[in-house]
Design a protein around this motif. Structure first.
Motif, PDB file in Angstrom:
ATOM      1  N   ALA A 283       0.823  -1.209   0.000  1.00 45.12           N
ATOM      2  CA  ALA A 283       0.000   0.000   0.000  1.00 45.12           C
ATOM      3  C   ALA A 283       0.858   1.262   0.000  1.00 45.12           C
ATOM      4  N   MET A 284       2.060   1.182   0.571  1.00 46.66           N
ATOM      5  CA  MET A 284       2.976   2.319   0.585  1.00 46.66           C
ATOM      6  C   MET A 284       3.972   2.269  -0.569  1.00 46.66           C
ATOM      7  N   GLY A 285       3.687   1.420  -1.561  1.00 49.62           N
ATOM      8  CA  GLY A 285       4.498   1.381  -2.761  1.00 49.62           C
ATOM      9  C   GLY A 285       5.885   0.812  -2.551  1.00 49.62           C
ATOM     10  N   VAL A 286       5.996  -0.152  -1.632  1.00 42.95           N
ATOM     11  CA  VAL A 286       7.297  -0.757  -1.328  1.00 42.95           C
ATOM     12  C   VAL A 286       7.336  -2.179  -1.889  1.00 42.95           C
ATOM     13  N   PRO A 287       8.344  -2.518  -2.681  1.00 39.14           N
ATOM     14  CA  PRO A 287       8.464  -3.897  -3.169  1.00 39.14           C
ATOM     15  C   PRO A 287       8.765  -4.854  -2.028  1.00 39.14           C
ATOM     16  N   VAL A 288       8.153  -6.032  -2.072  1.00 39.67           N
ATOM     17  CA  VAL A 288       8.255  -7.000  -0.978  1.00 39.67           C
ATOM     18  C   VAL A 288       8.960  -8.270  -1.446  1.00 39.67           C
ATOM     19  N   ILE A 289       9.843  -8.773  -0.578  1.00 42.95           N
ATOM     20  CA  ILE A 289      10.435 -10.097  -0.771  1.00 42.95           C
ATOM     21  C   ILE A 289       9.950 -10.947   0.393  1.00 42.95           C
TER      22      ILE A 289
ATOM     23  N   ILE B  75       7.845  -1.943  -9.339  1.00 39.30           N
ATOM     24  CA  ILE B  75       7.207  -2.988  -8.528  1.00 39.30           C
ATOM     25  C   ILE B  75       6.357  -2.364  -7.422  1.00 39.30           C
ATOM     26  N   GLY B  76       6.867  -1.290  -6.813  1.00 39.98           N
ATOM     27  CA  GLY B  76       6.107  -0.601  -5.777  1.00 39.98           C
ATOM     28  C   GLY B  76       4.799  -0.033  -6.306  1.00 39.98           C
ATOM     29  N   PHE B  77       4.827   0.526  -7.511  1.00 42.12           N
ATOM     30  CA  PHE B  77       3.610   1.044  -8.147  1.00 42.12           C
ATOM     31  C   PHE B  77       2.605  -0.076  -8.374  1.00 42.12           C
ATOM     32  N   ASN B  78       3.088  -1.209  -8.880  1.00 43.58           N
ATOM     33  CA  ASN B  78       2.213  -2.364  -9.111  1.00 43.58           C
ATOM     34  C   ASN B  78       1.597  -2.877  -7.810  1.00 43.58           C
ATOM     35  N   ALA B  79       2.402  -2.861  -6.744  1.00 45.85           N
ATOM     36  CA  ALA B  79       1.933  -3.351  -5.444  1.00 45.85           C
ATOM     37  C   ALA B  79       0.808  -2.476  -4.903  1.00 45.85           C
ATOM     38  N   ARG B  80       0.961  -1.179  -5.023  1.00 48.79           N
ATOM     39  CA  ARG B  80      -0.084  -0.262  -4.561  1.00 48.79           C
ATOM     40  C   ARG B  80      -1.389  -0.516  -5.314  1.00 48.79           C
ATOM     41  N   LYS B  81      -1.296  -0.682  -6.619  1.00 47.46           N
ATOM     42  CA  LYS B  81      -2.488  -0.933  -7.429  1.00 47.46           C
ATOM     43  C   LYS B  81      -3.174  -2.229  -7.011  1.00 47.46           C
ATOM     44  N   LEU B  82      -2.386  -3.278  -6.758  1.00 43.19           N
ATOM     45  CA  LEU B  82      -2.941  -4.560  -6.325  1.00 43.19           C
ATOM     46  C   LEU B  82      -3.721  -4.408  -5.023  1.00 43.19           C
ATOM     47  N   VAL B  83      -3.169  -3.658  -4.084  1.00 44.92           N
ATOM     48  CA  VAL B  83      -3.828  -3.475  -2.788  1.00 44.92           C
ATOM     49  C   VAL B  83      -5.109  -2.667  -2.941  1.00 44.92           C
ATOM     50  N   GLU B  84      -5.061  -1.609  -3.733  1.00 38.65           N
ATOM     51  CA  GLU B  84      -6.258  -0.796  -3.955  1.00 38.65           C
ATOM     52  C   GLU B  84      -7.408  -1.625  -4.517  1.00 38.65           C
ATOM     53  N   GLU B  85      -7.093  -2.524  -5.421  1.00 42.38           N
ATOM     54  CA  GLU B  85      -8.130  -3.296  -6.107  1.00 42.38           C
ATOM     55  C   GLU B  85      -8.603  -4.518  -5.331  1.00 42.38           C
ATOM     56  N   ASN B  86      -7.782  -5.025  -4.415  1.00 35.23           N
ATOM     57  CA  ASN B  86      -8.096  -6.313  -3.794  1.00 35.23           C
ATOM     58  C   ASN B  86      -8.153  -6.343  -2.275  1.00 35.23           C
TER      59      ASN B  86
END
Length: 387
Positions: free
Chosen positions: A301-307, A352-363
């Motif tokens: 949600a904060m646009g941080v890539p996760v491992i 990746i951070g941008f993609n992660a934020r979008k995933l959280v917003e939608e799901n």
């Protein structure tokens, strides 16, 4: 429509604060009289809304037969008196005690919110014993709702419960993410504030972690991976957010290095997780087992890539290679490779951070999840009435 009585049970009040309190107003507005039951003090009781009933029951964490018996009896008396329509329980001890007590009290809907499977990661006799306990809790429950599709499939395959009595609400997670609190528009502001607070330069790459000091959270692997990275790239820091809760379970040499290293920033417990996540360039979560691992989607949600470990839970909060990376559990080498990949490529981190934020917003927006939860509880009650 007559108001329905729901009792929500966890072992300790901290869990209520983290995963339950946020939902109470909407439950109340939708026709539910809510009771909270846990090991609570007067301060907690004063902190909840007036329309919420509180029942304090002493429940110690860990294994203690005598205190367990007392807890089961206390819970039984309370729920027998109140005549709840539905009782919902989470966390290991509370779930065992409440499933037994509510079965004896014949509560019509006994909902086990399965936020993790405790025997995963155990071996030998200990694993067998705790698997039997997990099956007992599930057999006494009328419904089971794991907070990830990964754990749903795992438990069905393990024979813990069947298809008919188990389901995941929406896309899973215990509470989703409050996108107003985890506000991506404030990321730069929070990043500057945290770096200033801890005297971290703009060019330093921050590797972050949320969780306690403990073996099952992947502490040993985290420290070994960071030592490797830090030695090769001195302009790195480890931002460790969480309590030193189970130090005896980890390698004492790694714990000593962790406590003494100036490149490890130890924050402890905070209720401002969004600010610390905003300062991180990479979030690492090498846990051995999770129900869902909400910090994974909070970081996203904060646009941080996760491992994160490739285990049930985090698997459902990450699209591998798109919003983060999944690595084999307990593999230091794989952690190092993915951290190094993201360390070297700022553009990749941002993408990746941008993609992660979008995933959280939608799901995983918690307002949408709460709507689904309330719909589910109403469906459970209506199903019971038509049975």
């Amino acid at each position: 429509m007559k108001r329905k009585k729901i009792c929500i049970v966890t072992t300790i009040s901290l869990t209520m604060h983290q995963f339950i309190i946020w939902s109470l107003e909407d439950f109340h507005k939708n026709g539910f009289d809510v009771t909270l039951l846990c090991d609570m003090d007067d301060e907690f009781i004063k902190s909840v809304p007036e329309y919420v009933n509180c029942i304090p029951v002493r429940m110690s964490r860990g294994v203690n037969i005598w205190s367990s018996i007392l807890a089961i009896f206390s819970i039984y008396k309370a729920i027998k008196k109140e005549k709840f329509d539905i009782i919902q329980y989470s966390t290991p001890n509370a779930s065992l005690y409440t499933s037994l007590a509510s079965w004896f009290a014949r509560v019509p809907i006994r909902l086990y919110c399965q936020w993790g499977i405790i025997y995963v990661g155990m071996t030998g006799m200990k694993r067998r014993i705790f698997k039997i306990i997990e099956k007992l809790v599930c057999s006494l429950s009328t419904d089971i709702q794991p907070d990830s599709h990964g754990n749903l499939i795992f438990c069905r395959n393990e024979g813990i419960y069947n298809i008919e009595k188990s389901r995941v609400v929406w896309n899973g997670s215990a509470s989703g993410v409050n996108l107003k609190k985890f506000d991506i528009n404030k990321k730069q502001e929070y990043n500057i504030d945290i770096r200033k607070k801890y005297n971290i330069s703009e060019t330093t790459v921050i590797i972050g972690f949320f969780g306690r000091v403990g073996a099952e959270k992947g502490f040993n692997e985290l420290i070994l991976a960071f030592q490797n990275i830090n030695q090769k790239y001195p302009n790195t820091k480890l931002l460790f957010v969480g309590p030193n809760e189970k130090p005896k379970t980890v390698d004492p040499r790694l714990l000593s290095w962790f406590e003494e290293s100036e490149d490890v920033l130890k924050v402890g417990w905070t209720d401002e997780g969004e600010k610390y996540l905003a300062a991180m360039d990479v979030f690492v979560f090498p846990s051995y087992r999770e129900g869902f691992g909400n910090v994974v989607i909070e970081a996203g949600a904060m646009g941080v890539p996760v491992i994160a470990s490739d285990i049930p839970g985090p698997q459902n909060g990450i699209v591998d290679g798109v919003t983060g990376y999944l690595v084999p559990v307990k593999s230091v080498d794989h952690l190092v490779k993915k951290i190094e990949l993201l360390y070297k490529n700022r553009i990749l981190r941002e993408k990746i951070g941008f993609n992660a934020r979008k995933l959280v917003e939608e799901n995983f927006d918690h307002t949408k999840l709460l709507e689904k939860m309330i719909e589910n509880r109403k469906w459970l009650i209506n199903r019971q009435g038509s049975a």
